[in-house]
Scaffold this motif. Structure first.
Motif, PDB file in Angstrom:
ATOM      1  N   GLY A   1      50.911 -88.310 -55.523  1.00 13.77           N
ATOM      2  CA  GLY A   1      51.982 -88.750 -56.423  1.00 13.77           C
ATOM      3  C   GLY A   1      52.809 -87.575 -56.928  1.00 13.77           C
ATOM      4  N   LEU A   2      52.143 -86.483 -57.284  1.00 12.65           N
ATOM      5  CA  LEU A   2      52.862 -85.283 -57.718  1.00 12.65           C
ATOM      6  C   LEU A   2      53.737 -84.745 -56.598  1.00 12.65           C
ATOM      7  CD1 LEU A   2      49.967 -83.580 -59.701  1.00 12.65           C
ATOM      8  CD2 LEU A   2      52.172 -84.251 -60.674  1.00 12.65           C
ATOM      9  N   LYS A   3      53.205 -84.757 -55.403  1.00 14.28           N
ATOM     10  CA  LYS A   3      53.958 -84.273 -54.236  1.00 14.28           C
ATOM     11  C   LYS A   3      55.220 -85.115 -54.031  1.00 14.28           C
ATOM     12  CE  LYS A   3      53.147 -83.386 -49.347  1.00 14.28           C
ATOM     13  NZ  LYS A   3      52.176 -83.471 -48.259  1.00 14.28           N
ATOM     14  N   LYS A   4      55.110 -86.435 -54.186  1.00 15.28           N
ATOM     15  CA  LYS A   4      56.281 -87.314 -54.074  1.00 15.28           C
ATOM     16  C   LYS A   4      57.300 -87.011 -55.153  1.00 15.28           C
ATOM     17  CE  LYS A   4      53.948 -91.157 -51.824  1.00 15.28           C
ATOM     18  NZ  LYS A   4      53.376 -92.490 -51.977  1.00 15.28           N
ATOM     19  N   ASN A   5      56.824 -86.759 -56.375  1.00 14.95           N
ATOM     20  CA  ASN A   5      57.743 -86.435 -57.467  1.00 14.95           C
ATOM     21  C   ASN A   5      58.448 -85.103 -57.239  1.00 14.95           C
ATOM     22  OD1 ASN A   5      57.149 -88.809 -58.775  1.00 14.95           O
ATOM     23  ND2 ASN A   5      55.638 -87.896 -60.134  1.00 14.95           N
ATOM     24  N   VAL A   6      57.722 -84.136 -56.703  1.00 13.08           N
ATOM     25  CA  VAL A   6      58.339 -82.843 -56.386  1.00 13.08           C
ATOM     26  C   VAL A   6      59.418 -83.042 -55.325  1.00 13.08           C
ATOM     27  CG1 VAL A   6      57.929 -80.578 -55.354  1.00 13.08           C
ATOM     28  CG2 VAL A   6      56.351 -81.454 -57.076  1.00 13.08           C
ATOM     29  N   MET A   7      59.134 -83.877 -54.331  1.00 13.78           N
ATOM     30  CA  MET A   7      60.120 -84.160 -53.280  1.00 13.78           C
ATOM     31  C   MET A   7      61.360 -84.825 -53.870  1.00 13.78           C
ATOM     32  SD  MET A   7      61.057 -83.905 -50.175  1.00 13.78           S
ATOM     33  CE  MET A   7      59.646 -83.472 -49.221  1.00 13.78           C
TER      34      MET A   7
ATOM     35  N   VAL B   1      56.057 -75.325 -55.065  1.00 12.38           N
ATOM     36  CA  VAL B   1      55.032 -76.242 -55.565  1.00 12.38           C
ATOM     37  C   VAL B   1      54.686 -77.259 -54.482  1.00 12.38           C
ATOM     38  CG1 VAL B   1      54.478 -77.970 -57.337  1.00 12.38           C
ATOM     39  CG2 VAL B   1      55.799 -75.927 -57.959  1.00 12.38           C
ATOM     40  N   TYR B   2      55.701 -77.756 -53.784  1.00 10.11           N
ATOM     41  CA  TYR B   2      55.482 -78.726 -52.720  1.00 10.11           C
ATOM     42  C   TYR B   2      54.582 -78.150 -51.615  1.00 10.11           C
ATOM     43  CZ  TYR B   2      56.431 -82.215 -49.145  1.00 10.11           C
ATOM     44  OH  TYR B   2      56.279 -83.190 -48.193  1.00 10.11           O
ATOM     45  N   VAL B   3      54.888 -76.943 -51.199  1.00  5.47           N
ATOM     46  CA  VAL B   3      54.093 -76.285 -50.155  1.00  5.47           C
ATOM     47  C   VAL B   3      52.657 -76.089 -50.631  1.00  5.47           C
ATOM     48  CG1 VAL B   3      53.809 -74.110 -48.868  1.00  5.47           C
ATOM     49  CG2 VAL B   3      56.064 -75.189 -49.020  1.00  5.47           C
TER      50      VAL B   3
ATOM     51  N   ARG C   1      49.162 -77.720 -49.165  1.00  2.00           N
ATOM     52  CA  ARG C   1      48.012 -76.888 -48.799  1.00  2.00           C
ATOM     53  C   ARG C   1      46.759 -77.351 -49.543  1.00  2.00           C
ATOM     54  NH1 ARG C   1      45.055 -73.823 -51.347  1.00  2.00           N
ATOM     55  NH2 ARG C   1      46.462 -73.766 -53.111  1.00  2.00           N
ATOM     56  N   PHE C   2      46.923 -77.615 -50.834  1.00  2.00           N
ATOM     57  CA  PHE C   2      45.796 -78.049 -51.659  1.00  2.00           C
ATOM     58  C   PHE C   2      45.237 -79.384 -51.158  1.00  2.00           C
ATOM     59  CE2 PHE C   2      43.772 -80.080 -55.275  1.00  2.00           C
ATOM     60  CZ  PHE C   2      43.051 -79.043 -55.858  1.00  2.00           C
ATOM     61  N   ILE C   3      46.126 -80.320 -50.847  1.00  2.00           N
ATOM     62  CA  ILE C   3      45.697 -81.635 -50.354  1.00  2.00           C
ATOM     63  C   ILE C   3      44.992 -81.494 -49.013  1.00  2.00           C
ATOM     64  CG2 ILE C   3      46.553 -83.860 -49.485  1.00  2.00           C
ATOM     65  CD1 ILE C   3      48.750 -83.645 -51.715  1.00  2.00           C
ATOM     66  N   TYR C   4      45.529 -80.656 -48.135  1.00  2.00           N
ATOM     67  CA  TYR C   4      44.912 -80.444 -46.819  1.00  2.00           C
ATOM     68  C   TYR C   4      43.478 -79.916 -46.971  1.00  2.00           C
ATOM     69  CZ  TYR C   4      44.156 -78.777 -42.081  1.00  2.00           C
ATOM     70  OH  TYR C   4      43.634 -78.560 -40.836  1.00  2.00           O
ATOM     71  N   GLY C   5      43.260 -79.033 -47.918  1.00  4.07           N
ATOM     72  CA  GLY C   5      41.926 -78.467 -48.149  1.00  4.07           C
ATOM     73  C   GLY C   5      41.234 -79.082 -49.347  1.00  4.07           C
TER      74      GLY C   5
ATOM     75  N   GLU D   1      68.680 -73.320 -56.956  1.00  2.00           N
ATOM     76  CA  GLU D   1      67.663 -72.290 -57.226  1.00  2.00           C
ATOM     77  C   GLU D   1      66.395 -72.903 -57.827  1.00  2.00           C
ATOM     78  OE1 GLU D   1      69.708 -70.789 -61.433  1.00  2.00           O
ATOM     79  OE2 GLU D   1      69.267 -69.350 -59.859  1.00  2.00           O
ATOM     80  N   LEU D   2      66.548 -73.959 -58.611  1.00  2.00           N
ATOM     81  CA  LEU D   2      65.381 -74.640 -59.164  1.00  2.00           C
ATOM     82  C   LEU D   2      64.688 -75.483 -58.087  1.00  2.00           C
ATOM     83  CD1 LEU D   2      63.644 -75.093 -61.648  1.00  2.00           C
ATOM     84  CD2 LEU D   2      65.179 -76.956 -62.315  1.00  2.00           C
ATOM     85  N   LYS D   3      65.467 -76.088 -57.211  1.00  2.00           N
ATOM     86  CA  LYS D   3      64.883 -76.834 -56.093  1.00  2.00           C
ATOM     87  C   LYS D   3      64.027 -75.909 -55.217  1.00  2.00           C
ATOM     88  CE  LYS D   3      68.590 -80.213 -55.597  1.00  2.00           C
ATOM     89  NZ  LYS D   3      69.582 -80.743 -54.646  1.00  2.00           N
ATOM     90  N   GLN D   4      64.460 -74.675 -55.037  1.00  2.00           N
ATOM     91  CA  GLN D   4      63.686 -73.713 -54.248  1.00  2.00           C
ATOM     92  C   GLN D   4      62.350 -73.406 -54.917  1.00  2.00           C
ATOM     93  OE1 GLN D   4      66.448 -70.486 -53.844  1.00  2.00           O
ATOM     94  NE2 GLN D   4      67.552 -71.452 -52.162  1.00  2.00           N
ATOM     95  N   GLU D   5      62.348 -73.394 -56.231  1.00  2.00           N
ATOM     96  CA  GLU D   5      61.090 -73.181 -56.958  1.00  2.00           C
ATOM     97  C   GLU D   5      60.162 -74.382 -56.776  1.00  2.00           C
ATOM     98  OE1 GLU D   5      60.228 -70.225 -58.346  1.00  2.00           O
ATOM     99  OE2 GLU D   5      62.134 -69.645 -57.433  1.00  2.00           O
ATOM    100  N   PHE D   6      60.724 -75.574 -56.812  1.00  2.00           N
ATOM    101  CA  PHE D   6      59.910 -76.770 -56.606  1.00  2.00           C
ATOM    102  C   PHE D   6      59.394 -76.847 -55.166  1.00  2.00           C
ATOM    103  CE2 PHE D   6      61.529 -78.200 -60.680  1.00  2.00           C
ATOM    104  CZ  PHE D   6      60.429 -78.871 -61.194  1.00  2.00           C
ATOM    105  N   GLU D   7      60.115 -76.242 -54.249  1.00  2.00           N
ATOM    106  CA  GLU D   7      59.631 -76.202 -52.870  1.00  2.00           C
ATOM    107  C   GLU D   7      58.328 -75.408 -52.781  1.00  2.00           C
ATOM    108  OE1 GLU D   7      61.163 -74.984 -48.395  1.00  2.00           O
ATOM    109  OE2 GLU D   7      62.589 -74.995 -50.049  1.00  2.00           O
TER     110      GLU D   7
END
Length: 162
Positions: A88-94, A113-115, A119-123, A105-111
């Motif tokens: 859900g957080l990942k969807k909100n970041v998207m 978090v998305y990455v 990574r966190f979800i994968y592991g 520039e703020l969208k780049q910062e959220f990117e």
């Protein structure tokens, strides 16, 4: 019903489109504009949807939850929520990254978090899995200053309800 006059400025390209549509339908520009506005308000129970269209996400509880979670990660970069919370957080970041209301520039910062969320979800089941975007002075550190500056700036513009 008494009629009122409404004067407004619109881009020339929009005026041309309205004039073309009015001509195609044998209407005056005034009649077409009135029909569009009446149709909108007859089809939308909540008139504020139209007026606040661009800032809906910014004023939403999901955005408030996201930024609260971001700041909480500064204090504790481990998280024991279930995987659905992270999805859900990942969807909100998207949503933030795709919303034209937020500066690039703020969208780049959220990117970042998305990455890191990906990574966190994968592991997810790995021991010692933690978030890295919130660790200061790292290449992929989230710039909290940009977010705070953006929120302060918007608050002083009175574009959000405090």
């Amino acid at each position: 019903m008494k009629s009122e006059i409404l004067n407004l400025r619109i881009p020339a390209s929009l005026k041309e489109k309205l004039e073309d549509e009015a001509n195609d339908n044998n209407l005056t520009l005034s009649d077409l504009s009135r029909d569009i506005l009446l149709s909108h308000y007859q089809n939308n129970e909540d008139h504020n949807i139209f007026l606040d269209k661009e800032i809906t996400l910014y004023n939403s509880n999901e955005f408030l939850y996201l930024i609260t979670w971001l700041f909480e990660k500064r204090l504790n970069n481990y998280d024991t929520n279930n995987i659905q919370v992270f999805e859900g957080l990942k969807k909100n970041v998207m949503k933030v990254m795709n919303d034209s209301y937020f500066p690039n520039e703020l969208k780049q910062e959220f990117e970042k978090v998305y990455v890191d969320l990906s990574r966190f979800i994968y592991g997810f089941d790995l021991p010692n899995n933690y978030f890295m975007f919130c660790i200061p002075n790292q290449p992929q550190s989230f710039n909290y200053y940009l977010l705070v500056n953006f929120i302060y700036h918007k608050a002083f513009e009175n574009t959000i309800s405090l």
